[in-house]
Design a protein around this motif. Sequence first.
Motif, PDB file in Angstrom:
ATOM      1  N   ILE A   1      14.253  -9.526  -4.212  1.00 51.15           N
ATOM      2  CA  ILE A   1      14.325  -8.805  -5.336  1.00 51.15           C
ATOM      3  C   ILE A   1      14.063  -7.478  -5.249  1.00 51.15           C
ATOM      4  CG2 ILE A   1      12.047  -9.394  -6.213  1.00 51.15           C
ATOM      5  CD1 ILE A   1      14.946  -9.568  -8.442  1.00 51.15           C
ATOM      6  N   TRP A   2      14.706  -6.835  -4.281  1.00 51.33           N
ATOM      7  CA  TRP A   2      14.572  -5.392  -3.677  1.00 51.33           C
ATOM      8  C   TRP A   2      16.283  -4.912  -3.995  1.00 51.33           C
ATOM      9  CZ3 TRP A   2      13.862  -8.715   0.281  1.00 51.33           C
ATOM     10  CH2 TRP A   2      14.916  -8.499   1.447  1.00 51.33           C
ATOM     11  N   SER A   3      17.108  -5.521  -3.683  1.00 55.77           N
ATOM     12  CA  SER A   3      18.442  -5.112  -3.504  1.00 55.77           C
ATOM     13  C   SER A   3      19.215  -5.306  -5.189  1.00 55.77           C
ATOM     14  CB  SER A   3      19.075  -5.403  -2.451  1.00 55.77           C
ATOM     15  OG  SER A   3      19.713  -6.767  -2.871  1.00 55.77           O
ATOM     16  N   GLU A   4      20.183  -4.520  -5.197  1.00 47.61           N
ATOM     17  CA  GLU A   4      21.033  -4.670  -6.374  1.00 47.61           C
ATOM     18  C   GLU A   4      21.740  -5.959  -6.550  1.00 47.61           C
ATOM     19  OE1 GLU A   4      21.067  -3.074  -9.787  1.00 47.61           O
ATOM     20  OE2 GLU A   4      19.369  -2.114  -8.534  1.00 47.61           O
ATOM     21  N   ALA A   5      22.418  -6.436  -5.283  1.00 52.22           N
ATOM     22  CA  ALA A   5      22.972  -7.667  -5.108  1.00 52.22           C
ATOM     23  C   ALA A   5      22.139  -8.880  -5.470  1.00 52.22           C
ATOM     24  CB  ALA A   5      23.385  -7.914  -3.641  1.00 52.22           C
ATOM     25  N   GLN A   6      20.680  -8.714  -5.192  1.00 55.90           N
ATOM     26  CA  GLN A   6      19.840  -9.766  -5.335  1.00 55.90           C
ATOM     27  C   GLN A   6      19.543  -9.789  -6.886  1.00 55.90           C
ATOM     28  OE1 GLN A   6      16.564  -8.123  -3.056  1.00 55.90           O
ATOM     29  NE2 GLN A   6      17.489  -9.318  -1.192  1.00 55.90           N
TER      30      GLN A   6
END
Length: 370
Positions: free
Chosen positions: A74-79
């Motif tokens: 839950i750290w990247s935009e895609a996630q």
Amino acid sequence: MPTSPILQPVTIGDLTLKNRVVMAPLTRSRSNNEGVPPDFAADYYGQRSNAGLIISEATNISPQGVGYAYTPGIWSEAQVESWSRIVKTIHANDGLIFLQLWHTGRISHPELQPGGELPVSASAIKPEGTAFTQDGMKPHVTPRALETDEIPGIVEDYRRAAENAKRAGFDGVEIHSANNYLLEQFVRDSTNRRTDRYGGSIENRLRFPLEVVRAVTEVWGGGARVGIRLSPATTQPGETPLDSDPHATYGAYVDALNGFGLLYVHTIEGVTQQTRDVPDGVDFLDLRRRFTGAYIGNNQLTLDLAEKELAEGRADLFSFGRPYIANPDLVGRLASGAPLAEAPKPYWYGGGTNGYSDWPGMNGPVAVRR
Ligand SMILES: Cc1cc2nc3c(=O)[nH]c(=O)nc-3n(C[C@H](O)[C@H](O)[C@H](O)COP(=O)(O)O)c2cc1C
């Protein structure tokens, strides 16, 4: 047949749940190498929206938090984008979902770490057992003890993850402080031999987990939508108790958590997946009474046992883990007394839709509204 009290609506805090059944967090290792959950995870979670509350599979707060192949982050935009599609599906099916925030600490492997670095922990103590990497199972290694001045950065990783969970539309978050992952590695005196302000006394061992709780509750505007998971009686990994005085440690933990107004504490009673027997020195009823929020019980529960525990005032909500793997319509089956299907272990971790989002309900496929 009267409806079981477990299957009737209940209000906890500002949330009204359809029933007292909680889907326990279940790592299923279906995400890609970038920690993005697949589109078909929306089917899987959507089918299970009959639970009063779903706790997501454990979700890594940062690349350093990763300890198992194919687990989500839950750290990247895609996630965040992929999670928001999953959350929307659950909401379209009248479900509620909290995201479980995870940092595995020493339960990892250099092959899962950025730049092949050593996993980090409270102290440089090797766990027993093996890590699940993209290349199969590999023996755990001795982790690197975190420097004192690195800890605020990890608290910030939790804060960012909590913010991202909010942006993705989750109804709340659960801080994973169980099963000997990073937070518990600080809590327990067998895995925390530090001599700085994060080690030694119980107060010091609780300092980092409580800093995390503070950061996460700040993001969520207080504790009303924040829960925490604890496993005071677990011995894993290994056979020996992980704390010399678990009741003193966890009693102090629960007392300190009361200062944050958390929605619930979610405990694993006994040893995860093995036994509900509780070793001497751990008293779950005492912890439940000391905690001012709601209490979710877990581990090898059945409807009958949940009814008994509710009647005796031992818990408010009841989480089911393994039964949710092969019974997407678990609440319907509990209501009708239908037999429960069992998921063979090879389906638990890794793979695609097979053994994941293709389990039928007792009356055929479980429809998911989009
Ligand atoms: C396949 C599998 C994955 C699990 N993943 C998680 C997880 O991500 N986070 C967590 O806190 N517990 C996890 N657990 C533990 C469960 O949430 C639960 O505590 C345990 O299975 C006991 O409950 P049960 O008897 O209802 O299955 C997992 C258990 C299983 C079987």
